[in-house]
Design a protein around this motif. Sequence first.
Motif, short mmCIF file in Angstrom:
data_model
loop_
_atom_site.label_atom_id
_atom_site.label_comp_id
_atom_site.label_asym_id
_atom_site.label_seq_id
_atom_site.Cartn_x
_atom_site.Cartn_y
_atom_site.Cartn_z
N ILE A 59 16.31 -5.16 7.58
CA ILE A 59 15.07 -5.40 7.36
C ILE A 59 14.48 -3.76 7.12
CG2 ILE A 59 12.87 -6.02 8.16
CD1 ILE A 59 14.74 -8.59 7.96
N ASN A 60 13.64 -3.60 6.08
CA ASN A 60 13.28 -2.19 5.82
C ASN A 60 11.95 -2.23 6.06
OD1 ASN A 60 15.59 -1.37 4.97
ND2 ASN A 60 15.08 -1.60 2.88
N SER A 61 11.28 -1.50 7.21
CA SER A 61 10.26 -1.47 7.75
C SER A 61 9.43 0.13 7.45
CB SER A 61 9.98 -1.75 8.98
OG SER A 61 10.38 -3.12 9.17
N ILE A 88 15.88 -6.64 2.98
CA ILE A 88 14.41 -7.18 2.75
C ILE A 88 13.59 -6.33 3.48
CG2 ILE A 88 13.07 -9.48 3.24
CD1 ILE A 88 15.80 -10.91 3.64
N SER A 89 12.46 -6.16 2.70
CA SER A 89 11.47 -5.13 3.06
C SER A 89 10.28 -5.95 3.80
CB SER A 89 10.64 -4.65 1.83
OG SER A 89 11.58 -3.69 1.17
N LEU A 90 9.86 -5.77 5.16
CA LEU A 90 8.95 -6.47 5.73
C LEU A 90 8.33 -5.34 6.65
CD1 LEU A 90 7.91 -9.24 6.75
CD2 LEU A 90 9.61 -9.01 8.52
N TYR A 148 7.68 6.90 6.15
CA TYR A 148 6.62 6.76 4.78
C TYR A 148 6.80 8.15 3.92
CZ TYR A 148 2.50 6.81 2.14
OH TYR A 148 1.53 7.12 0.84
N CYS A 149 6.68 8.06 2.74
CA CYS A 149 6.87 9.09 1.89
C CYS A 149 5.82 8.99 0.97
CB CYS A 149 8.37 8.95 1.14
SG CYS A 149 8.34 10.07 -0.17
N PRO A 150 4.77 9.84 0.91
CA PRO A 150 3.80 9.61 0.03
C PRO A 150 4.13 9.75 -1.26
CG PRO A 150 2.94 11.02 1.63
CD PRO A 150 4.56 10.80 1.96
N ILE A 199 0.76 -1.26 -0.02
CA ILE A 199 -0.03 0.09 -0.08
C ILE A 199 0.74 1.31 -0.06
CG2 ILE A 199 -2.14 -1.07 1.04
CD1 ILE A 199 -1.16 0.00 3.53
N TYR A 200 1.95 1.13 0.63
CA TYR A 200 2.85 2.31 0.48
C TYR A 200 3.89 2.71 -0.85
CZ TYR A 200 6.23 -1.42 1.98
OH TYR A 200 7.10 -2.47 1.73
N CYS A 201 3.68 1.71 -1.85
CA CYS A 201 4.47 1.69 -2.98
C CYS A 201 3.48 1.52 -4.13
CB CYS A 201 5.56 0.65 -3.01
SG CYS A 201 6.47 0.47 -4.49
N MET A 209 21.28 -6.07 -2.69
CA MET A 209 20.04 -6.05 -3.36
C MET A 209 18.80 -5.79 -2.15
SD MET A 209 17.89 -9.57 -5.12
CE MET A 209 19.00 -9.79 -6.54
N THR A 210 18.11 -5.16 -2.75
CA THR A 210 16.73 -4.65 -1.95
C THR A 210 15.51 -5.65 -2.32
OG1 THR A 210 17.40 -2.53 -1.42
CG2 THR A 210 15.10 -2.82 -1.06
N THR A 211 15.06 -6.45 -1.64
CA THR A 211 14.24 -7.33 -2.30
C THR A 211 13.05 -7.53 -1.22
OG1 THR A 211 13.62 -9.78 -2.67
CG2 THR A 211 15.53 -9.25 -1.18
N GLY A 232 13.87 -2.61 -7.51
CA GLY A 232 12.81 -2.77 -8.42
C GLY A 232 11.89 -1.63 -8.13
N GLY A 233 10.51 -2.14 -8.60
CA GLY A 233 9.93 -3.42 -8.76
C GLY A 233 10.36 -4.33 -7.69
N GLU A 234 10.38 -5.71 -8.15
CA GLU A 234 11.21 -6.72 -7.38
C GLU A 234 11.89 -7.43 -8.24
OE1 GLU A 234 11.18 -7.81 -4.34
OE2 GLU A 234 12.45 -9.62 -5.08
N PRO A 235 13.21 -7.22 -7.68
CA PRO A 235 14.40 -7.66 -8.55
C PRO A 235 14.26 -9.19 -8.72
CG PRO A 235 15.30 -6.95 -6.43
CD PRO A 235 13.68 -6.60 -6.46
N1 SAM Z 1 10.33 -5.00 -4.30
C1 SAM Z 1 11.60 -4.64 -3.31
C2 SAM Z 1 11.21 -4.51 -1.96
O1 SAM Z 1 10.12 -4.58 -1.60
O2 SAM Z 1 12.08 -4.23 -1.07
C3 SAM Z 1 12.51 -3.43 -4.01
C4 SAM Z 1 11.75 -2.26 -4.26
S1 SAM Z 1 11.07 -1.24 -3.18
C5 SAM Z 1 10.31 0.22 -4.00
C6 SAM Z 1 12.40 -0.46 -2.32
C7 SAM Z 1 12.24 0.25 -1.14
O3 SAM Z 1 11.54 1.47 -1.30
C8 SAM Z 1 11.99 -0.65 -0.12
O4 SAM Z 1 12.62 -0.81 1.20
C9 SAM Z 1 10.36 0.05 0.50
O5 SAM Z 1 10.54 -0.03 2.09
C10 SAM Z 1 10.78 1.26 -0.18
N2 SAM Z 1 9.80 2.25 -0.33
C11 SAM Z 1 8.60 1.92 -1.30
N3 SAM Z 1 7.54 3.05 -1.16
C12 SAM Z 1 8.09 3.73 -0.05
C13 SAM Z 1 7.16 4.84 0.45
N4 SAM Z 1 6.06 5.16 -0.22
N5 SAM Z 1 7.89 5.33 1.37
C14 SAM Z 1 9.17 5.14 1.76
N6 SAM Z 1 9.88 3.79 1.39
C15 SAM Z 1 9.20 3.17 0.39
#
Ligand code: SAM
Length: 317
Positions: free
Chosen positions: A150-152, A111-113, A182-184, A19-21, A87-89, A60-63
Amino acid sequence: MDVDYLRVSVTDRCNLRCIYCNPLGGCDFIDRREILRFEEIRRLVGLFAECGIRKVRLTGGEPLVRKNIIRLVRELAGIPGIEELSMTTNGVLLEPIAKELKDAGLKRVNISLASAERECYRQITGFDLLSKVTDGIYKAIEVGLTPVKINSVIIKGVNVSQIPALAEMSIEIPVLVRFIEYCPTGRYTKPDSYYVPNSEVRKIIEREFGLLSSIVVGNANGPALYFKVEGSTGAIGFISGRSSIFCRQCNRLRLTSDGKVKPCLYSDHCYDLKKPIRSGASDEAVLGLMSRILREKNNYTRLNSSVRDFSMQNIGG
Ligand code: SAM
């Protein structure tokens, strides 16, 4: 600040709908013919290495949905001058191929979680796949894709309740749990009112686990500030891209999946590299353009940009 870090978005496709992406999925997907081919990514990374890029992150997207990603990792890891390939996945597809990625030359993964709880994870990503991600995290640690970060992303009314459980992961396992403000990003994601400052996230963590103590992780070059709960195995990081300005320390460029270089995440400005390489530009000509990008990078900062609508899945975060 020397620019030595390149983020490469290898696809705008993703297997989640965070929902944030990109909550709606494919509505804005780029025509596949416009996505850089492996040989094009390889050439551009090779030329960027000649310009001083030392660290490359695939995103990515999802690499991991990009076909033959292990081959791309092997090719990029072998480029002279590239010292670190990461890699960010989202981690969903990581577990079965983590070892192969490591053997191909990948150094580490982020890893995004955004939730440690199954239903909340499904609500955020659209899919009931939390167990796949946790399998991926443990496998990444096991095969040495470390330090695993872990990216939250925390969003008001959605996953604030998950902050203690996410922070607790850093106590129990050797991971760096980073809270990202969070960045809209316009059109499809939630408005600004859903933003939670990291100062608030920190208070919630300290209420639960006691005061955090500051630590240094790695070369301390990146935007994250790190802390530890006493006795923890890992650490907690805060990436406060909304409440702080990192422009002075910014050492990165972003290559989008369709071949544009963005000097600043918040700026509309970009340089098209796909056009010259698809119309036969020599290495010298492309290197000339890259030098110009590096020279002009500091002209584009969050302070003088006002972009409101951008596609995180094309840029790669
Ligand atoms: N699919 C991969 C993933 O989920 O990590 C890589 C792509 S994702 C766009 C890369 C990073 O962007 C993630 O760590 C995610 O948390 C961050 N991200 C995406 N949308 C964001 C938002 N609106 N605000 C802050 N971070 C965001």
